[in-house]
Design an enzyme around this catalytic site. Sequence first.
Site, PDB file in Angstrom:
ATOM      1  N   LYS A  49      37.968  35.851  47.868  1.00 20.81           N
ATOM      2  CA  LYS A  49      39.079  35.192  48.563  1.00 20.81           C
ATOM      3  C   LYS A  49      39.419  35.860  49.890  1.00 20.81           C
ATOM      4  CE  LYS A  49      39.281  32.160  45.447  1.00 20.81           C
ATOM      5  NZ  LYS A  49      38.220  32.439  44.556  1.00 20.81           N
ATOM      6  N   TYR A 262      37.369  27.171  30.754  1.00 23.39           N
ATOM      7  CA  TYR A 262      37.741  28.096  31.823  1.00 23.39           C
ATOM      8  C   TYR A 262      38.424  29.335  31.243  1.00 23.39           C
ATOM      9  CZ  TYR A 262      40.232  30.118  35.738  1.00 23.39           C
ATOM     10  OH  TYR A 262      40.718  31.002  36.656  1.00 23.39           O
ATOM     11  N   TYR A 288      34.653  34.744  36.123  1.00 25.02           N
ATOM     12  CA  TYR A 288      33.789  34.178  37.173  1.00 25.02           C
ATOM     13  C   TYR A 288      32.447  34.915  37.253  1.00 25.02           C
ATOM     14  CZ  TYR A 288      38.108  31.948  38.776  1.00 25.02           C
ATOM     15  OH  TYR A 288      39.254  31.210  38.849  1.00 25.02           O
TER      16      TYR A 288
HETATM   17  C1  LIG Z   1      36.202  36.579  41.177  1.00 24.19           C
HETATM   18  C2  LIG Z   1      35.975  35.157  41.536  1.00 24.19           C
HETATM   19  N1  LIG Z   1      34.716  34.718  41.636  1.00 24.19           N
HETATM   20  C3  LIG Z   1      34.430  33.438  41.943  1.00 24.19           C
HETATM   21  C4  LIG Z   1      35.435  32.524  42.150  1.00 24.19           C
HETATM   22  C5  LIG Z   1      35.045  31.123  42.457  1.00 24.19           C
HETATM   23  O1  LIG Z   1      35.070  30.890  43.823  1.00 24.19           O
HETATM   24  P1  LIG Z   1      35.485  29.469  44.357  1.00 24.19           P
HETATM   25  O2  LIG Z   1      36.838  29.176  43.805  1.00 24.19           O
HETATM   26  O3  LIG Z   1      35.440  29.569  45.815  1.00 24.19           O
HETATM   27  O4  LIG Z   1      34.483  28.493  43.812  1.00 24.19           O
HETATM   28  C6  LIG Z   1      36.767  32.933  42.065  1.00 24.19           C
HETATM   29  C7  LIG Z   1      37.855  31.956  42.269  1.00 24.19           C
HETATM   30  O5  LIG Z   1      38.978  32.134  41.947  1.00 24.19           O
HETATM   31  C8  LIG Z   1      37.044  34.281  41.750  1.00 24.19           C
HETATM   32  O6  LIG Z   1      38.308  34.731  41.650  1.00 24.19           O
END
Ligand SMILES: Cc1ncc(COP(=O)(O)O)c(C=O)c1O
Length: 332
Positions: A49, A262, A288
């Site tokens: 982010k 999720y 993630y």
């Molecule tokens: C640690 C982490 N990786 C990947 C993502 C996914 O990225 P994006 O939301 O841009 O697809 C997020 C999103 O919150 C995240 O916090």
Amino acid sequence: MQLARFPRRRYTPSFTPMEPAPNLSAVVGGPEIWIKRDDLLGLAAGGNKTRKLEFLVADALAQGCDTLITVGAPQSNHCRLTLAAANKEGLKCRLVLEQRVPGSYKVDASGNNFLYKLLGVEAITVKNAGDDLNAEMQKISGELEAQGRKGYIIPGGGSNALGALGYVACAHEIAAQSFDLGVSFDAIVVASGSCGTHSGLLVGAKSVHFDAPIIGINVRRPRAEQEANLLKLAVETATLLDIEAPKARDVTALDEWVGPGYSIPTDEMVEAVRMTARTESVLLDPVYSGKAMAGLIGLSRQGHFKRGQRVLFVHTGGSPALYAYQDVLRQA
Ligand SMILES: Cc1ncc(COP(=O)(O)O)c(C=O)c1O
């Protein structure tokens, strides 16, 4: 195309490392794995982010806003980093937290939730899945306006075309490092959530003719829905830059590693987090990057990635969330 036409704040002094992971590669027994260390980006505890916020916060400042308003899950890395950027800029920050899993907000939870308090969030509003989160952010913005203040609403994950520019820049960075190191890749693997990271990479890679396929590992939505969202944002981002957009055939977001839903742990995620920690001392996260690495390992075991190939894993950060999942990970 000139990214420099867009106002940008800088939260990371230089490129993030792009490094080989020989111990992990040996244990997986498939391709040579490299890691783009975006977990080492600037702001509190880093993560993807930060790149998006460089453009979004610059826009907020250009508009004379004094408060950032955004939305995320109870353990949101995006909320933590938006708050961190606000502090750096002398702005306030208000968060709307969406309980995507019923009852998942715990006022005393560890991880990012603890950091919201430590970093001094101005206010948290907790909502449920299905609630109108945009309306809630608009309401907060209206309340601020009534007090003579000015809010700037950042969408979930910072994922609009302006935020995705952060990952257009990252794709350029990867292409430059790849050239500098004389290392080419057969594929890039990245976690795919609110789409800004993956869509930005697709647009940026296309714009510099960096032709490695970019494979998203979906953490939330069914494949077809996620791929449609990714393409839409990629087209909006390319339009903002006035360049050619990626096509539907460029967009892949596999959903085999989402598991029950999720943020819900899977055995494959636990294995990936443990294996990466114990081989490379690199900390992934349970929501993630852990599921994304599980995807890379799974694709290697399925023979999709083979010995002799080289795969770049974009580590999007998120390790503070580990501390909210100790019960699952301690058993590992
Ligand atoms: C640690 C982490 N990786 C990947 C993502 C996914 O990225 P994006 O939301 O841009 O697809 C997020 C999103 O919150 C995240 O916090």
